[in-house]
Every structure is written in structure tokens, then in C-alpha cells.
Design a protein around this motif. Structure first.
Motif, short mmCIF file in Angstrom:
data_model
loop_
_atom_site.label_atom_id
_atom_site.label_comp_id
_atom_site.label_asym_id
_atom_site.label_seq_id
_atom_site.Cartn_x
_atom_site.Cartn_y
_atom_site.Cartn_z
N ALA A 1 0.92 -1.15 -0.08
CA ALA A 1 0.00 -0.31 0.07
C ALA A 1 0.87 1.25 -0.13
N PRO A 2 0.66 2.33 -0.62
CA PRO A 2 1.22 3.70 -0.71
C PRO A 2 1.24 4.07 0.63
N ALA A 3 2.44 4.59 1.02
CA ALA A 3 2.66 5.02 2.40
C ALA A 3 2.29 6.53 2.50
N THR A 4 2.00 6.83 3.63
CA THR A 4 1.61 8.27 3.91
C THR A 4 2.74 8.78 4.96
N ARG A 5 3.44 9.72 4.29
CA ARG A 5 4.69 10.34 5.25
C ARG A 5 4.45 11.81 5.55
N PRO A 6 5.06 12.15 6.40
CA PRO A 6 4.79 13.71 6.78
C PRO A 6 5.57 14.48 5.82
N THR A 7 4.78 15.69 5.77
CA THR A 7 5.22 16.83 4.69
C THR A 7 5.09 18.12 5.42
N ALA A 8 5.93 19.18 4.84
CA ALA A 8 6.22 20.25 5.47
C ALA A 8 4.74 21.28 5.68
N ILE B 1 7.47 1.11 -8.10
CA ILE B 1 8.32 1.24 -6.79
C ILE B 1 8.10 2.61 -6.16
N GLY B 2 8.10 3.64 -6.67
CA GLY B 2 7.68 4.93 -6.08
C GLY B 2 6.29 5.01 -5.74
N ALA B 3 5.43 4.54 -6.47
CA ALA B 3 3.77 4.56 -5.86
C ALA B 3 3.90 3.74 -4.57
N ASP B 4 4.50 2.25 -4.76
CA ASP B 4 4.27 1.70 -3.47
C ASP B 4 5.03 2.38 -2.09
N LEU B 5 6.03 3.09 -2.53
CA LEU B 5 6.61 3.84 -1.35
C LEU B 5 5.98 5.02 -0.85
N GLY B 6 5.23 5.47 -1.78
CA GLY B 6 4.58 6.70 -1.53
C GLY B 6 5.50 7.76 -1.80
N PRO C 1 14.50 -11.01 -7.64
CA PRO C 1 13.40 -11.71 -7.25
C PRO C 1 12.73 -11.17 -5.79
N GLY C 2 11.45 -11.31 -5.70
CA GLY C 2 10.92 -10.90 -4.51
C GLY C 2 10.80 -9.49 -4.36
N LEU C 3 10.82 -8.85 -5.62
CA LEU C 3 10.52 -7.16 -5.46
C LEU C 3 9.72 -6.61 -4.67
N ALA C 4 8.39 -7.12 -4.49
CA ALA C 4 7.22 -6.68 -3.91
C ALA C 4 7.51 -6.86 -2.48
N ARG C 5 8.19 -7.83 -1.97
CA ARG C 5 8.32 -8.05 -0.63
C ARG C 5 9.28 -7.23 -0.06
N ARG C 6 10.21 -6.92 -1.00
CA ARG C 6 11.33 -5.97 -0.34
C ARG C 6 11.07 -4.70 -0.58
N VAL C 7 10.36 -4.20 -1.46
CA VAL C 7 9.62 -2.84 -1.40
C VAL C 7 8.68 -2.57 -0.11
N ALA C 8 7.82 -3.87 0.09
CA ALA C 8 7.11 -3.51 1.33
C ALA C 8 7.98 -3.44 2.55
N ALA C 9 9.05 -4.05 2.71
CA ALA C 9 9.94 -3.97 3.84
C ALA C 9 10.53 -2.54 4.16
N VAL C 10 11.13 -2.41 2.78
CA VAL C 10 11.62 -0.74 2.91
C VAL C 10 10.41 0.27 3.03
N SER C 11 9.41 0.15 2.62
CA SER C 11 8.20 1.10 3.13
C SER C 11 7.80 1.13 4.45
#
Length: 298
Positions: A4-11, A121-126, A63-73
Motif C-alpha cells: 500500500a502507498p505510504a503516507t509520510r509527513p510533509t512540511a 516502486i515509487g507508487a508503492d513507497l509513497g 526476485p521478491g521485489l514486492a516483498r522487499r519494497v514493502a519492507a523498505v516502506s
């Protein structure tokens, strides 16, 4: 990818350079595991990272990109770090030729696929933006052919980004086919001025080759500015330098960013300083905070 796209703080509303949001490029932490680099930067006080997709930093072709993207997120969320995605890895696509293939090559398919993956990846990381550039015109490719190839490739990436809801920041890069702000304007016009096609502005590049003073470069593209890289540089020399070792007067630059209402990351871009990354990152943040404070009074 299913993260899921992340929601992160902005200024909040900008009131001066002290409200700018400083980040650091992971290409300056090439000798660190990505997770370790994120912790170091968060501990230092950075509020975001410019994440260059590369062999050891979220390689989009393993391989396993979705899992790794989720972990970074999740890691970014836990550390409170915003993110932009950068695509300037040197040998990710071709182990023998730097940055090849680009959108200008006879067969740009691997570059196009890389940029599509970067957008996803950008979309999934927000991510606040996905940044990319033209590349150097290959020998034997006429300028007109290169221009047509670039427009076609950018149109494909713009379509993918629009579908994913991710802003694009196209970076003028010294020595590349589009190397300055004027070239970015021409490319934007050739694309039909798509609303999601913004600009990544490297402050050092402005000093290197733009005819305007650096603060005026910021003002000239303020309406389309989605990503800022920051470093010191000298006129006519494309070498990313630590702050205070080049020719840029930074308080007016930071003042210009604040006056423009820029809300994105201002990320340190020192890709050749990985050998001393934690110390360089600490010095860089101290410098930027001090320069921002001086800019408040201008």
C-alpha cells in the motif's frame, strides 16, 4: 507489487529557509546496507532520502521485489523518512557501459522497463517524485533522432506515472542530451506540457553551466519544481563537492526555495563520498541548517 502507498509527513506552510526539508541521497551511502543507511540518516536528523535504485539498494530486477519494497516502506515509516526515487545507477542495466542503455539508444527497452519499475516502486513507497534524465547522445545517433527517441521514451514514462499517480522530475544533467533548464523547457513543450512532468533541479548544476545566478534558476522553474538535489560546484566543472568547497552562496539559494513555496525534499547529492558517508552527511546537515538560518535574515 501490492504494498500500500505510504503516507509520510510533509512540511507545513513555508515561512522561510528554516522550514525546508533536508534529505540525503543513498548513492552517497553505496558502502552501506540500505537499512543501515536509513537509520544513520534518520539519527542525524534528516527527514527524507533520495533513494537510488541500484544493485545493493532495492534492485528492481531481482526476485521478491514486492516483498522487499514493502519492507523498505515499513522501514521508512518507522523512521519517519520521506522518499524520492532516483534512477541514476551507473551499471545497473549494463555491467560494461555506464548508464547504458538510455532512452536515446537504438534499443532503449531495458531503460524503459527500468523506469516503469521505478514508477511502480515509487507508487508503492509513497514517493514524492521519481527522477530521471536523458543520457548522453550515443555516437552515430543524429540529434534529431535522439530528440525523437527521447520524446517517445518520456511519453511512455509519463503515461505510466500518470496511471500510478506519481510525479516525475526530469533532471537536466551537464554533458547529457538535455543538460540545462532551457533544454527541459523544450522537452516539456515537445511532450505537450503534461501536468505530471516536473523538473529535478540540481543546485550544483546551476552553478556549473546555467547562465543565470543560482537563485534565479530556482525562481525560473519554481512552478514545476518537484525534486531538488543540493551540492556545491564550480563554474564549468561537473564535480559534486561538499558544501563550502565550491563557489555557491547557499543562503540566497535556500531563501529562493522557500520563497518559491517549494515543499519537497532538498536532498544532498554527493555520490562520490561513500567512503566517509556518515561524517559527510553529518557535516552536510549542519552546513545546510546554518545556511538556512542565515537565509532567514535576507
Amino acid at each position: 507489487m501490492t504494498a500500500a502507498p505510504a503516507t509520510r509527513p510533509t512540511a507545513g506552510p513555508l515561512s522561510g529557509p528554516g522550514s525546508l526539508r533536508f534529505g540525503y541521497g543513498t548513492n552517497g551511502f553505496a558502502n552501506h546496507r540500505l537499512g543501515d543507511a536509513l537509520v544513520v540518516l534518520a539519527d542525524l536528523g534528516y527527514v527524507g532520502v533520495a533513494l537510488t535504485l541500484d544493485h545493493d539498494h532495492l534492485d528492481p530486477f531481482t526476485p521478491g521485489l514486492a516483498r522487499r519494497v514493502a519492507a523498505v516502506s515499513r522501514r521508512l515509516d518507522a523512521l519517519g523518512l520521506a522518499v524520492v526515487v532516483e534512477t541514476g545507477a551507473r551499471y545497473l542495466l549494463d555491467p560494461r557501459h555506464k548508464h547504458a542503455p538510455t532512452l536515446l539508444h537504438d534499443d532503449p527497452a531495458r531503460r524503459v522497463e527500468f523506469l516503469r519499475r521505478a514508477v511502480r516502486i515509487g507508487a508503492d513507497l509513497g514517493a514524492e517524485a521519481v527522477s530521471f534524465w536523458a543520457g548522453v547522445r550515443p555516437p552515430g545517433v543524429p540529434p534529431g533522432v535522439a530528440a525523437d527517441r527521447l520524446v517517445a521514451g518520456c511519453a511512455t514514462v509519463c503515461a505510466a506515472a500518470a496511471e500510478a499517480g506519481v510525479p516525475l522530475g526530469f533532471e537536466p544533467e551537464p554533458g547529457m542530451f538535455v543538460e540545462d533548464i532551457a533544454g527541459w523547457w523544450r522537452l516539456r513543450e515537445a511532450l505537450g506540457a503534461p501536468p505530471g512532468f516536473g523538473i529535478t533541479l540540481d543546485i550544483g548544476h546551476c552553478r556549473c553551466l546555467e547562465p543565470m545566478p543560482v537563485p534565479q534558476c530556482v525562481s525560473a522553474v519554481a512552478e514545476h519544481l518537484v525534486n531538488v538535489q543540493i551540492d556545491d560546484m564550480r563554474r564549468g566543472v561537473h564535480e559534486h563537492l561538499e558544501f563550502g568547497t565550491g563557489e555557491i552562496d547557499f543562503p540566497p539559494v535556500l531563501r529562493a526555495l522557500a520563497d518559491a513555496g517549494y515543499r519537497g525534499l532538498v536532498a544532498v547529492e554527493l555520490p562520490r563520498h561513500s567512503h566517509a558517508a556518515p561524517a559527510v552527511a553529518a557535516r552536510s546537515l549542519d552546513f545546510l541548517r546554518a545556511a538556512a538560518s542565515r537565509g532567514e535574515g535576507r
